[in-house]
Write a protein that holds these residues in place. Structure first.
Motif, PDB file in Angstrom:
ATOM      1  N   ASP A   1     -17.956  27.091  40.646  1.00 38.57           N
ATOM      2  CA  ASP A   1     -19.240  27.463  40.080  1.00 38.57           C
ATOM      3  C   ASP A   1     -20.105  26.216  39.940  1.00 38.57           C
ATOM      4  OD1 ASP A   1     -18.645  26.128  37.567  1.00 38.57           O
ATOM      5  OD2 ASP A   1     -17.369  27.825  37.067  1.00 38.57           O
ATOM      6  N   THR A   2     -21.209  26.320  39.189  1.00 39.42           N
ATOM      7  CA  THR A   2     -22.134  25.192  39.065  1.00 39.42           C
ATOM      8  C   THR A   2     -22.411  24.814  37.612  1.00 39.42           C
ATOM      9  OG1 THR A   2     -23.960  26.786  39.275  1.00 39.42           O
ATOM     10  CG2 THR A   2     -23.306  25.599  41.266  1.00 39.42           C
ATOM     11  N   SER A   3     -21.586  25.292  36.686  1.00 39.09           N
ATOM     12  CA  SER A   3     -21.778  24.962  35.275  1.00 39.09           C
ATOM     13  C   SER A   3     -21.206  23.570  34.994  1.00 39.09           C
ATOM     14  CB  SER A   3     -21.097  26.003  34.391  1.00 39.09           C
ATOM     15  OG  SER A   3     -21.707  27.267  34.569  1.00 39.09           O
ATOM     16  N   TRP A   4     -21.989  22.744  34.312  1.00 39.67           N
ATOM     17  CA  TRP A   4     -21.673  21.323  34.175  1.00 39.67           C
ATOM     18  C   TRP A   4     -20.287  21.045  33.605  1.00 39.67           C
ATOM     19  CZ3 TRP A   4     -26.732  18.735  31.915  1.00 39.67           C
ATOM     20  CH2 TRP A   4     -27.759  18.857  32.861  1.00 39.67           C
TER      21      TRP A   4
ATOM     22  N   LEU B   1     -15.911  33.540  32.445  1.00 39.81           N
ATOM     23  CA  LEU B   1     -16.632  34.631  31.796  1.00 39.81           C
ATOM     24  C   LEU B   1     -18.115  34.295  31.667  1.00 39.81           C
ATOM     25  CD1 LEU B   1     -16.233  37.393  30.338  1.00 39.81           C
ATOM     26  CD2 LEU B   1     -15.957  36.085  28.215  1.00 39.81           C
ATOM     27  N   SER B   2     -18.422  33.030  31.405  1.00 41.06           N
ATOM     28  CA  SER B   2     -19.812  32.611  31.195  1.00 41.06           C
ATOM     29  C   SER B   2     -20.667  32.717  32.450  1.00 41.06           C
ATOM     30  CB  SER B   2     -19.857  31.175  30.666  1.00 41.06           C
ATOM     31  OG  SER B   2     -19.213  30.294  31.555  1.00 41.06           O
ATOM     32  N   GLU B   3     -20.043  32.797  33.620  1.00 44.91           N
ATOM     33  CA  GLU B   3     -20.809  32.908  34.860  1.00 44.91           C
ATOM     34  C   GLU B   3     -21.496  34.268  34.992  1.00 44.91           C
ATOM     35  OE1 GLU B   3     -21.398  30.466  37.334  1.00 44.91           O
ATOM     36  OE2 GLU B   3     -20.697  29.300  35.629  1.00 44.91           O
ATOM     37  N   TYR B   4     -21.122  35.220  34.144  1.00 44.23           N
ATOM     38  CA  TYR B   4     -21.724  36.554  34.199  1.00 44.23           C
ATOM     39  C   TYR B   4     -22.888  36.705  33.219  1.00 44.23           C
ATOM     40  CZ  TYR B   4     -17.688  37.329  37.079  1.00 44.23           C
ATOM     41  OH  TYR B   4     -16.754  37.222  38.084  1.00 44.23           O
ATOM     42  N   ILE B   5     -23.275  35.589  32.580  1.00 44.59           N
ATOM     43  CA  ILE B   5     -24.466  35.596  31.729  1.00 44.59           C
ATOM     44  C   ILE B   5     -25.709  35.601  32.626  1.00 44.59           C
ATOM     45  CG2 ILE B   5     -25.834  34.326  30.040  1.00 44.59           C
ATOM     46  CD1 ILE B   5     -23.302  32.992  29.059  1.00 44.59           C
TER      47      ILE B   5
ATOM     48  N   ASP C   1     -33.105  29.490  34.988  1.00 42.71           N
ATOM     49  CA  ASP C   1     -33.449  28.218  34.354  1.00 42.71           C
ATOM     50  C   ASP C   1     -32.359  27.182  34.598  1.00 42.71           C
ATOM     51  OD1 ASP C   1     -35.768  29.344  33.203  1.00 42.71           O
ATOM     52  OD2 ASP C   1     -34.602  30.126  31.518  1.00 42.71           O
ATOM     53  N   GLU C   2     -32.762  25.943  34.846  1.00 46.29           N
ATOM     54  CA  GLU C   2     -31.806  24.855  35.052  1.00 46.29           C
ATOM     55  C   GLU C   2     -30.896  24.673  33.835  1.00 46.29           C
ATOM     56  OE1 GLU C   2     -31.222  22.619  37.678  1.00 46.29           O
ATOM     57  OE2 GLU C   2     -32.420  24.015  38.875  1.00 46.29           O
ATOM     58  N   LEU C   3     -31.419  24.939  32.649  1.00 42.75           N
ATOM     59  CA  LEU C   3     -30.670  24.728  31.417  1.00 42.75           C
ATOM     60  C   LEU C   3     -29.417  25.600  31.336  1.00 42.75           C
ATOM     61  CD1 LEU C   3     -30.743  23.092  28.796  1.00 42.75           C
ATOM     62  CD2 LEU C   3     -32.132  24.919  27.774  1.00 42.75           C
ATOM     63  N   ILE C   4     -29.407  26.700  32.064  1.00 53.02           N
ATOM     64  CA  ILE C   4     -28.267  27.614  32.007  1.00 53.02           C
ATOM     65  C   ILE C   4     -26.980  26.922  32.439  1.00 53.02           C
ATOM     66  CG2 ILE C   4     -28.427  28.562  34.359  1.00 53.02           C
ATOM     67  CD1 ILE C   4     -27.754  30.664  31.217  1.00 53.02           C
TER      68      ILE C   4
ATOM     69  N   ILE D   1     -33.063  31.591  27.517  1.00 58.83           N
ATOM     70  CA  ILE D   1     -32.668  30.979  28.785  1.00 58.83           C
ATOM     71  C   ILE D   1     -32.202  32.079  29.731  1.00 58.83           C
ATOM     72  CG2 ILE D   1     -31.178  29.245  29.857  1.00 58.83           C
ATOM     73  CD1 ILE D   1     -30.750  28.159  26.951  1.00 58.83           C
ATOM     74  N   THR D   2     -32.668  32.042  30.964  1.00 65.57           N
ATOM     75  CA  THR D   2     -32.218  33.007  31.971  1.00 65.57           C
ATOM     76  C   THR D   2     -31.413  32.280  33.041  1.00 65.57           C
ATOM     77  OG1 THR D   2     -34.043  32.825  33.553  1.00 65.57           O
ATOM     78  CG2 THR D   2     -34.401  34.215  31.614  1.00 65.57           C
ATOM     79  N   ASP D   3     -30.794  33.063  33.919  1.00 63.07           N
ATOM     80  CA  ASP D   3     -29.996  32.446  34.976  1.00 63.07           C
ATOM     81  C   ASP D   3     -30.859  31.802  36.056  1.00 63.07           C
ATOM     82  OD1 ASP D   3     -30.996  34.773  36.060  1.00 63.07           O
ATOM     83  OD2 ASP D   3     -29.059  35.613  36.631  1.00 63.07           O
TER      84      ASP D   3
END
Length: 437
Positions: free
Chosen positions: A341-344, A129-133, A152-155, A148-150
């Motif tokens: 995906d690419t979320s840590w 679900l968080s990938e749609y932020i 930004d590396e911080l996302i 933070i936007t998509d």
């Protein structure tokens, strides 16, 4: 802003209870900032449906459920911005009214947006679900707000953060045009559905399998996009199917004393509630999302790479079919599919994954439910990852081996929260921060 003093926090299934000194109900970002800034230790909770011990356990708590407004809707961009305390069902009803959808939904709609995102909530045949932020604001430990936007590396760290980097405040979701699914459901032998997984993932827009331990059966649910005007012959099965939860409660009532009876109960439940076929149509939300959940559950869930799942499944099945252990698992075990995906801290970081749920229908006796230990041991052995909002025993040592970006996340966490404001005892142990108080 409301404040309560000296009370008891109780989780949804009453398995976790904690005393607190201050509890705040916030309704604005400014109030959220104020409480975070002045607090030494703080945790935020919503609908309290996590089986993991992440939402409480400190002196100051924030109840986020009154921070629940839909803020803006951008018709041209197909985006919606909401406050993090909004219940998921309210968000989904709003976007459906616009003729939109989020194309991958969890199986329950009663969780808050902030909690769902922080713990990596997912559906099946899509991404977290968080990938749609596309954009969010987060209240940092000093009370400041960071946008933070998509881009930004911080996302990549914030999308799944366990609430330890800061408090999610406002979130913008990217939506897509709504679509209609033609859903078919029915039982299949394990030897039939297991080798068909990859084929079905390519063929169908939606795939979910409810595995029924001790029956050699799976209950396969597929969905295909169709024109909404397409007529189908709807068959929702016998009327008594709606009583499955009640029947399960009765049949599993004493299985903590007689674990072996689970195998008999599972066979009876299969015959009564999973042996018939069903067919219907609807939007992803209407056709696949549960609108309520009993509070007598305790849940664990583990994920593994799609390529490794058949091996893990066969090993798990072999183990739980041994009558010399006590791992008799209540049905169903929910099998779903999450794309890379690419979320840590995502379960699907850089690889397509299979998730497998494990449920105890007796929440009060979950500590003696051997199945949780068995599934964790097998999945960890193969590099599997636990669902952050559900029950597991693994800590820093194990997690550092299975999450490629674990140490990077810990470094960022310390940078954003140098005084460990957002850690409770459970999270302190999880991240091995005992010496950094």
């Amino acid at each position: 802003m409301k404040q309560n003093e000296n009370g008891t926090w109780v989780s949804w299934n009453e398995n976790l209870t904690y005393k607190y000194k201050s509890l705040y109900k916030v309704t604005s970002e400014e109030e959220l900032q104020e409480v975070v800034k002045k607090s030494e230790k703080i945790r935020v909770f919503g609908s309290k449906q996590s089986s993991a011990d992440i939402a409480s356990g400190v002196e100051t708590l924030i109840d986020i459920t009154s921070y629940n407004k839909i803020l803006t809707v951008d018709d041209s961009a197909c985006t919606i911005t909401v406050q993090s305390g909004l219940i998921l069902g309210d968000l989904l009803e709003e976007i459906e009214a616009k003729g939109w959808c989020i194309p991958c939904l969890p199986d329950i709609n009663t969780v808050t947006i902030g909690g769902a995102l922080a713990t990596g909530t997912h559906g099946t045949s899509g991404k977290l679900l968080s990938e749609y932020i596309t954009k969010c604001s987060i209240v940092l430990a000093d009370g400041s707000v960071k946008i933070i936007t998509d881009k930004d590396e911080l996302i990549y760290a914030v999308r799944v953060s366990l609430g330890v980097l800061g408090v999610l405040s406002e979130i913008t979701f990217q939506c897509e045009p709504i679509y209609t699914l033609h859903v078919k459901e029915g039982p299949e032998d394990d030897k039939v559905w297991l080798p068909k997984i990859n084929e079905r993932l390519k063929k169908h827009d939606f795939l979910r399998i409810l595995w029924l331990p001790h029956t050699n059966k799976g209950y396969v649910i597929t969905g295909d996009k169709i024109d909404p005007n397409t007529e189908i012959k709807e068959d929702l099965g016998p009327a008594f199917l709606k009583h499955r939860r009640t029947a399960s409660k009765i049949l599993y009532k004493y299985t903590h004393i007689f674990p072996w009876f689970t195998a008999i109960a599972n066979k009876l439940l299969y015959i009564g509630f999973f042996s018939s076929k069903k067919e219907h149509k609807g939007s992803l939300y209407q056709a696949t999302v549960t609108k309520s959940r009993g509070s007598t559950l305790e849940l664990a869930e583990w994920t593994i790479g799609l390529d490794k799942f058949p091996t893990v499944f066969e090993e798990l099945k072999t183990e739980i079919n041994k009558w010399n252990n006590k791992s008799f698992i209540h049905i169903p075990m929910d099998i779903r599919f999450v794309y890379k995906d690419t979320s840590w801290l995502s379960y699907a970081y850089k690889k397509d994954t299979v998730t497998m749920g494990c449920v105890s229908r007796n929440a009060a006796t979950a500590d003696t439910y051997e199945a949780f230990k068995t599934i964790e041991k097998i999945f960890l052995k193969h590099g599997g990852k636990p669902h952050w909002a559900k029950r597991f025993a693994a800590k820093n040592t194990e997690l550092s081996k299975i999450y490629e970006k674990w140490e990077d996340f810990k470094i960022l966490r310390r940078k954003l929260d140098p005084t460990n404001k957002f850690l409770n005892p459970y999270l302190t142990e999880l991240f091995n921060e005992k010496t950094n108080n």
